[in-house]
Design a protein around this motif. Structure first.
Motif, PDB file in Angstrom:
ATOM      1  N   SER A  86       0.821  -1.217   0.000  1.00  0.00           N
ATOM      2  CA  SER A  86       0.000   0.000   0.000  1.00  0.00           C
ATOM      3  C   SER A  86       0.848   1.257   0.000  1.00  0.00           C
ATOM      4  CB  SER A  86      -0.931   0.022   1.210  1.00  0.00           C
ATOM      5  OG  SER A  86      -1.948  -0.929   1.068  1.00  0.00           O
ATOM      6  N   ALA A  87       1.953   1.254   0.729  1.00  0.00           N
ATOM      7  CA  ALA A  87       2.809   2.446   0.799  1.00  0.00           C
ATOM      8  C   ALA A  87       3.342   2.816  -0.580  1.00  0.00           C
ATOM      9  CB  ALA A  87       3.964   2.208   1.770  1.00  0.00           C
ATOM     10  N   ILE A  88       3.690   1.832  -1.383  1.00  0.00           N
ATOM     11  CA  ILE A  88       4.188   2.103  -2.737  1.00  0.00           C
ATOM     12  C   ILE A  88       3.055   2.612  -3.617  1.00  0.00           C
ATOM     13  CG2 ILE A  88       5.134   1.048  -4.825  1.00  0.00           C
ATOM     14  CD1 ILE A  88       6.868  -0.683  -2.985  1.00  0.00           C
ATOM     15  N   VAL A  89       1.871   2.038  -3.474  1.00  0.00           N
ATOM     16  CA  VAL A  89       0.710   2.494  -4.247  1.00  0.00           C
ATOM     17  C   VAL A  89       0.439   3.960  -3.942  1.00  0.00           C
ATOM     18  CG1 VAL A  89      -1.780   2.218  -4.597  1.00  0.00           C
ATOM     19  CG2 VAL A  89      -0.317   0.201  -4.411  1.00  0.00           C
ATOM     20  N   GLN A  90       0.493   4.338  -2.659  1.00  0.00           N
ATOM     21  CA  GLN A  90       0.258   5.725  -2.276  1.00  0.00           C
ATOM     22  C   GLN A  90       1.309   6.653  -2.880  1.00  0.00           C
ATOM     23  OE1 GLN A  90       0.169   5.062   1.990  1.00  0.00           O
ATOM     24  NE2 GLN A  90      -1.967   5.726   2.037  1.00  0.00           N
ATOM     25  N   LYS A  91       2.559   6.232  -2.876  1.00  0.00           N
ATOM     26  CA  LYS A  91       3.638   7.066  -3.431  1.00  0.00           C
ATOM     27  C   LYS A  91       3.482   7.221  -4.945  1.00  0.00           C
ATOM     28  CE  LYS A  91       6.796   6.096   0.268  1.00  0.00           C
ATOM     29  NZ  LYS A  91       7.848   5.270   0.784  1.00  0.00           N
ATOM     30  N   VAL A  92       3.147   6.144  -5.634  1.00  0.00           N
ATOM     31  CA  VAL A  92       2.934   6.224  -7.082  1.00  0.00           C
ATOM     32  C   VAL A  92       1.758   7.145  -7.381  1.00  0.00           C
ATOM     33  CG1 VAL A  92       2.224   4.907  -9.129  1.00  0.00           C
ATOM     34  CG2 VAL A  92       4.006   4.002  -7.608  1.00  0.00           C
ATOM     35  N   PHE A  93       0.689   7.020  -6.604  1.00  0.00           N
ATOM     36  CA  PHE A  93      -0.479   7.886  -6.781  1.00  0.00           C
ATOM     37  C   PHE A  93      -0.085   9.352  -6.583  1.00  0.00           C
ATOM     38  CE2 PHE A  93      -4.121  10.212  -5.054  1.00  0.00           C
ATOM     39  CZ  PHE A  93      -5.034  10.025  -6.082  1.00  0.00           C
ATOM     40  N   ALA A  94       0.663   9.632  -5.518  1.00  0.00           N
ATOM     41  CA  ALA A  94       1.094  11.004  -5.244  1.00  0.00           C
ATOM     42  C   ALA A  94       1.950  11.541  -6.388  1.00  0.00           C
ATOM     43  CB  ALA A  94       1.868  11.065  -3.926  1.00  0.00           C
ATOM     44  N   LEU A  95       2.845  10.733  -6.919  1.00  0.00           N
ATOM     45  CA  LEU A  95       3.676  11.158  -8.043  1.00  0.00           C
ATOM     46  C   LEU A  95       2.835  11.446  -9.287  1.00  0.00           C
ATOM     47  CD1 LEU A  95       6.779   8.809  -7.657  1.00  0.00           C
ATOM     48  CD2 LEU A  95       6.722  11.294  -7.375  1.00  0.00           C
ATOM     49  N   MET A  96       1.827  10.626  -9.516  1.00  0.00           N
ATOM     50  CA  MET A  96       0.951  10.847 -10.673  1.00  0.00           C
ATOM     51  C   MET A  96       0.165  12.149 -10.520  1.00  0.00           C
ATOM     52  SD  MET A  96      -0.377   7.026 -11.594  1.00  0.00           S
ATOM     53  CE  MET A  96      -1.310   7.586 -12.996  1.00  0.00           C
ATOM     54  N   VAL A  97      -0.344  12.407  -9.320  1.00  0.00           N
ATOM     55  CA  VAL A  97      -1.068  13.657  -9.077  1.00  0.00           C
ATOM     56  C   VAL A  97      -0.137  14.841  -9.312  1.00  0.00           C
ATOM     57  CG1 VAL A  97      -2.189  15.069  -7.295  1.00  0.00           C
ATOM     58  CG2 VAL A  97      -2.742  12.649  -7.481  1.00  0.00           C
ATOM     59  N   PHE A  98       1.083  14.743  -8.812  1.00  0.00           N
ATOM     60  CA  PHE A  98       2.072  15.802  -9.000  1.00  0.00           C
ATOM     61  C   PHE A  98       2.373  16.014 -10.487  1.00  0.00           C
ATOM     62  CE2 PHE A  98       6.537  17.326  -8.943  1.00  0.00           C
ATOM     63  CZ  PHE A  98       6.332  18.521  -8.262  1.00  0.00           C
ATOM     64  N   ALA A  99       2.549  14.916 -11.212  1.00  0.00           N
ATOM     65  CA  ALA A  99       2.854  15.007 -12.646  1.00  0.00           C
ATOM     66  C   ALA A  99       1.695  15.653 -13.403  1.00  0.00           C
ATOM     67  CB  ALA A  99       3.160  13.619 -13.216  1.00  0.00           C
ATOM     68  N   VAL A 100       0.475  15.304 -13.081  1.00  0.00           N
ATOM     69  CA  VAL A 100      -0.689  15.905 -13.738  1.00  0.00           C
ATOM     70  C   VAL A 100      -0.760  17.394 -13.417  1.00  0.00           C
ATOM     71  CG1 VAL A 100      -3.220  15.957 -13.772  1.00  0.00           C
ATOM     72  CG2 VAL A 100      -2.015  13.773 -13.911  1.00  0.00           C
ATOM     73  N   ALA A 101      -0.476  17.753 -12.174  1.00  0.00           N
ATOM     74  CA  ALA A 101      -0.491  19.166 -11.790  1.00  0.00           C
ATOM     75  C   ALA A 101       0.552  19.949 -12.588  1.00  0.00           C
ATOM     76  CB  ALA A 101      -0.242  19.315 -10.295  1.00  0.00           C
ATOM     77  N   ILE A 102       1.746  19.407 -12.712  1.00  0.00           N
ATOM     78  CA  ILE A 102       2.801  20.070 -13.487  1.00  0.00           C
ATOM     79  C   ILE A 102       2.370  20.192 -14.952  1.00  0.00           C
ATOM     80  CG2 ILE A 102       5.152  19.792 -14.400  1.00  0.00           C
ATOM     81  CD1 ILE A 102       5.913  18.691 -11.644  1.00  0.00           C
ATOM     82  N   TYR A 103       1.808  19.140 -15.496  1.00  0.00           N
ATOM     83  CA  TYR A 103       1.330  19.160 -16.886  1.00  0.00           C
ATOM     84  C   TYR A 103       0.296  20.265 -17.079  1.00  0.00           C
ATOM     85  CZ  TYR A 103      -1.237  17.815 -21.061  1.00  0.00           C
ATOM     86  OH  TYR A 103      -1.879  17.837 -22.275  1.00  0.00           O
ATOM     87  N   MET A 104      -0.640  20.378 -16.140  1.00  0.00           N
ATOM     88  CA  MET A 104      -1.683  21.396 -16.258  1.00  0.00           C
ATOM     89  C   MET A 104      -1.086  22.802 -16.190  1.00  0.00           C
ATOM     90  SD  MET A 104      -4.836  19.704 -14.145  1.00  0.00           S
ATOM     91  CE  MET A 104      -6.023  20.969 -14.563  1.00  0.00           C
TER      92      MET A 104
END
Length: 127
Positions: free
Chosen positions: A99-117
């Protein structure tokens, strides 16, 4: 508890507003919010988020059709089947990922989408 209900309702309103205005908000708002304000485990949070997204998406489809929108059946079907296949793969993979890795990957994806936007907005204003 009334306070918890109010917090969850507020989160729902924010997620709904983002979904209505931007077409995003479901998982990006619901997952971290449920993690913060509930004692649910990550798998329960994901399942709850998916159910909420399913219900909101269904309502959105009905509203679009009622407004006269005609979905391109071929493209919509192909995309839906590909998403379903990806979901099935993800459900199998999640058994092997902590679960900890899933949360980190999710956080990175949210960050990447924010940067893209942000990049997209900056590029639109420079045109």
């Amino acid at each position: 508890n009334f306070k918890t209900g109010g917090v969850l309702a507020s989160i729902g309103i924010i997620a709904g507003l983002l979904t209505g205005m931007l077409g995003v908000g479901g998982g990006f708002v619901i997952v971290p919010a449920l993690r913060k304000v509930t004692n649910l485990d990550m798998h329960s949070i994901v399942a709850t988020s998916l159910m909420i997204i399913f219900l909101i998406s269904g309502m959105s489809i009905v509203m679009h059709i009622a407004e006269g929108f005609h979905y391109p059946v071929t493209i919509t079907s192909a995309f839906a089947l590909a998403c379903a296949f990806g979901m099935l793969l993800g459900r199998q993979a999640i058994r092997f990922i902590p679960s900890a890795i899933v949360q980190k990957v999710f956080a990175l994806m949210v960050f990447a989408v924010a940067i893209y936007m942000v990049i997209k907005i900056v590029n639109l204003t420079n045109i």
